[in-house]
Design a protein around this motif. Structure first.
Motif, PDB file in Angstrom:
ATOM      1  N   LEU A 208       0.304   7.043  -6.500  1.00  0.00           N
ATOM      2  CA  LEU A 208      -0.485   7.994  -6.757  1.00  0.00           C
ATOM      3  C   LEU A 208      -0.074   9.268  -6.323  1.00  0.00           C
ATOM      4  CD1 LEU A 208      -3.635   8.419  -6.858  1.00  0.00           C
ATOM      5  CD2 LEU A 208      -3.914   7.973  -4.382  1.00  0.00           C
ATOM      6  N   VAL A 209       0.627   9.653  -5.318  1.00  0.00           N
ATOM      7  CA  VAL A 209       1.118  10.973  -5.167  1.00  0.00           C
ATOM      8  C   VAL A 209       1.767  11.727  -6.207  1.00  0.00           C
ATOM      9  CG1 VAL A 209       2.659  12.243  -3.583  1.00  0.00           C
ATOM     10  CG2 VAL A 209       0.830  10.567  -2.584  1.00  0.00           C
ATOM     11  N   ILE A 210       2.437  10.893  -7.143  1.00  0.00           N
ATOM     12  CA  ILE A 210       3.380  11.185  -8.004  1.00  0.00           C
ATOM     13  C   ILE A 210       2.470  11.233  -9.371  1.00  0.00           C
ATOM     14  CG2 ILE A 210       5.470  10.730  -6.881  1.00  0.00           C
ATOM     15  CD1 ILE A 210       5.827   8.577  -9.011  1.00  0.00           C
ATOM     16  N   GLY A 211       1.522  11.178  -9.345  1.00  0.00           N
ATOM     17  CA  GLY A 211       0.543  11.116 -10.635  1.00  0.00           C
ATOM     18  C   GLY A 211       0.742   9.697 -11.598  1.00  0.00           C
ATOM     19  N   ASP A 212       1.376   8.750 -10.931  1.00  0.00           N
ATOM     20  CA  ASP A 212       1.722   7.506 -11.801  1.00  0.00           C
ATOM     21  C   ASP A 212       0.586   6.512 -11.536  1.00  0.00           C
ATOM     22  OD1 ASP A 212       2.975   5.665 -13.316  1.00  0.00           O
ATOM     23  OD2 ASP A 212       4.854   5.565 -11.953  1.00  0.00           O
ATOM     24  N   GLU A 213       0.615   5.322 -12.197  1.00  0.00           N
ATOM     25  CA  GLU A 213      -0.399   4.325 -12.280  1.00  0.00           C
ATOM     26  C   GLU A 213      -0.096   3.482 -11.193  1.00  0.00           C
ATOM     27  OE1 GLU A 213      -1.341   2.293 -15.882  1.00  0.00           O
ATOM     28  OE2 GLU A 213      -1.512   3.908 -17.024  1.00  0.00           O
TER      29      GLU A 213
ATOM     30  N   LEU B 156       0.633  -1.264  -0.055  1.00  0.00           N
ATOM     31  CA  LEU B 156       0.059  -0.111  -0.135  1.00  0.00           C
ATOM     32  C   LEU B 156       0.853   1.182   0.065  1.00  0.00           C
ATOM     33  CD1 LEU B 156      -3.010  -0.611   2.333  1.00  0.00           C
ATOM     34  CD2 LEU B 156      -3.113  -0.392   0.129  1.00  0.00           C
ATOM     35  N   ILE B 157       1.897   1.265   0.770  1.00  0.00           N
ATOM     36  CA  ILE B 157       2.678   2.343   0.612  1.00  0.00           C
ATOM     37  C   ILE B 157       3.309   2.936  -0.483  1.00  0.00           C
ATOM     38  CG2 ILE B 157       5.125   3.424   1.929  1.00  0.00           C
ATOM     39  CD1 ILE B 157       4.162   2.069   4.423  1.00  0.00           C
ATOM     40  N   THR B 158       3.825   1.818  -1.226  1.00  0.00           N
ATOM     41  CA  THR B 158       4.518   2.135  -2.587  1.00  0.00           C
ATOM     42  C   THR B 158       3.282   2.612  -3.493  1.00  0.00           C
ATOM     43  OG1 THR B 158       6.092   0.402  -2.394  1.00  0.00           O
ATOM     44  CG2 THR B 158       5.399   0.887  -4.519  1.00  0.00           C
TER      45      THR B 158
END
Length: 432
Positions: free
Chosen positions: A308-313, A301-303
């Motif tokens: 999500l925070v960096i806008g990645d999938e 979940l942390i990864t």
């Protein structure tokens, strides 16, 4: 070439190091902004870049992030809370200012106020305990009479079960009201007490990312009048219908509170009327919950939150299915910890994945009736509930400690320390 930096506002002695390590695995340079970086031992141990800044001052944080942006490519901003959930509001505002992916700060802010949260959930038809809010002893007493004893008293703003107590009679009500309003409890805002019906029944919790339920677990608390979590397990042994009821109510919570971006943790009691929402937290539950979910389902979940925070999938697909559980080691008396051992023996038990002690010998212990009473934990996983429970018990039986009570004059001055880590907010019992 600019370094790709992930900004972490404040830290967390439980989850903080996991975020730092996950960011590094993803190729990012984690930078922690904190009012007191020395609070978080892992920062120095991991050699993490830290900057001292007043994290209660949004303008100061904006200036610092702007300065960093001149030499770094800031890919994302997130943060933590040990006991002040306003950090999550600040993170949302920073993300908005720098046009980065992040939560809606208005939704986070209204969620962090337990009374406002209760109002919004009730208005949306979500099942919650009866509740009132009070700013003085007279209103607390009147509210308790209207709801009917026993009731739970808790600060309207706060976390970690700090200041939360079950009041079973008038004497306990007066005692805890006095404690909260007479200066012993530290308020971060104007004193307001939530007076709440005691929802009785088994405890459950749901961890959500976006609008996807990652898993539903169950927790076991110590004896009243406090709510110190002793054990948590995922998945909870639920029927399909029971799982669906909790899932439906969870989605209703997200809609009612304007959540649905990023992580959310929801706590329930299954009463005679069915599942009742105790609390919605606009964040991941603290450690060891992420480790349990990773063990149970293979989902990091942390990864995925960082992605999500960096806008990645992100990828929330389950890789496997096991039962994972954690047992907390809890101080049984106040005093000085003489010794604690058995960790290596417990860790050697097949199926045990982690044994962690939070404190060192010679540490003063003053129990608080909340998560700060934890002195360690043991985590285990296996293919079944029964097997995991047996592994945990075998391991915990190998751990022992000795606490010498304080002299009859009481604890030494200044000894009321936080004996637990800021694993913070991994609380799955009514009242948190």
């Amino acid at each position: 070439m600019e370094r790709r930096a992930l900004i972490l506002v404040e830290g967390h002695r439980g989850s903080g190091v996991l975020y730092v390590q996950a960011a590094q695995r993803l190729g990012f340079h984690p930078i922690t902004l904190s009012a007191d970086p020395a609070r978080y031992d892992y920062l120095a141990a991991e050699g993490i870049e830290t900057i001292r800044v007043d994290t209660d001052n949004l303008d100061a944080l904006i200036r610092e992030c702007s300065r960093l942006g001149a030499t770094h490519d800031i890919v994302g901003i997130t943060g933590f809370s040990g006991d002040d959930e306003s950090v999550y509001v600040t993170v949302g505002k920073l993300c908005r200012h720098f046009d980065l992916p992040g939560p809606n700060p208005a939704s986070i802010e209204q969620c962090c106020d337990k009374f406002t949260q209760r109002q919004l959930l009730a208005e949306a038809g979500v099942p919650v305990p009866a509740f009132r809010v009070a700013a003085n002893a007279t209103v607390v007493e009147r509210s308790a009479v209207e709801i009917g004893l026993p009731v739970i008293l808790k600060p309207a703003v706060g976390s970690g079960s700090i200041g939360v107590r079950l009041c079973r009679n008038a004497d306990e009500l007066v005692e805890h009201t006095t404690y909260l309003l007479a200066g012993k409890h530290i308020w971060r805002s104007s004193p307001r007490i939530l007076v709440e019906e005691f929802a009785q029944g088994p405890s459950y919790w749901a961890d959500i990312m976006g609008d996807q339920i990652i898993g539903i677990g169950t927790g076991d608390c110590g004896p009243p009048p406090h709510f110190v979590c002793r054990e948590c397990t995922i998945p909870a042994p639920l029927t399909d219908d029971e799982h669906e009821r909790i899932a439906e109510i969870s989605m209703s919570c997200l809609r009612a509170l304007g959540l649905g971006w990023g992580p959310t943790g929801i706590e329930f009691r299954w009463t005679k009327c069915g599942p009742v929402v105790i609390e919605v937290n606009p964040r991941l539950h603290g450690t060891p919950t992420p480790q349990l979910i990773h063990l149970a389902y293979g989902v990091d979940l942390i990864t995925q939150h960082i992605k999500l925070v960096i806008g990645d999938e992100w990828d929330l697909r389950r890789r496997h299915s096991q039962t994972a559980a954690a047992r907390f080691l809890i101080a049984d008396r106040d005093g000085i910890l003489d010794w604690i051992d058995g960790g290596s023996r417990a860790a050697a038990v097949p199926g045990v994945t982690e044994v962690k002690f939070y404190i060192e010998p010679k540490t003063p212990i003053v129990r608080q009736g909340d998560y700060r009473d934890w002195i360690g934990h043991v985590i285990a996983a296996s293919s079944s509930h029964a097997q995991t429970k047996a592994i945990l018990q075998r391991a915990v039986d190998l751990v022992d400690w000795s606490i010498t009570p304080f002299p009859s004059t009481g604890a030494p001055e200044g000894s009321e320390i936080l004996i637990g880590t800021e694993t913070g907010q991994s609380h799955f019992c009514s009242g948190s």
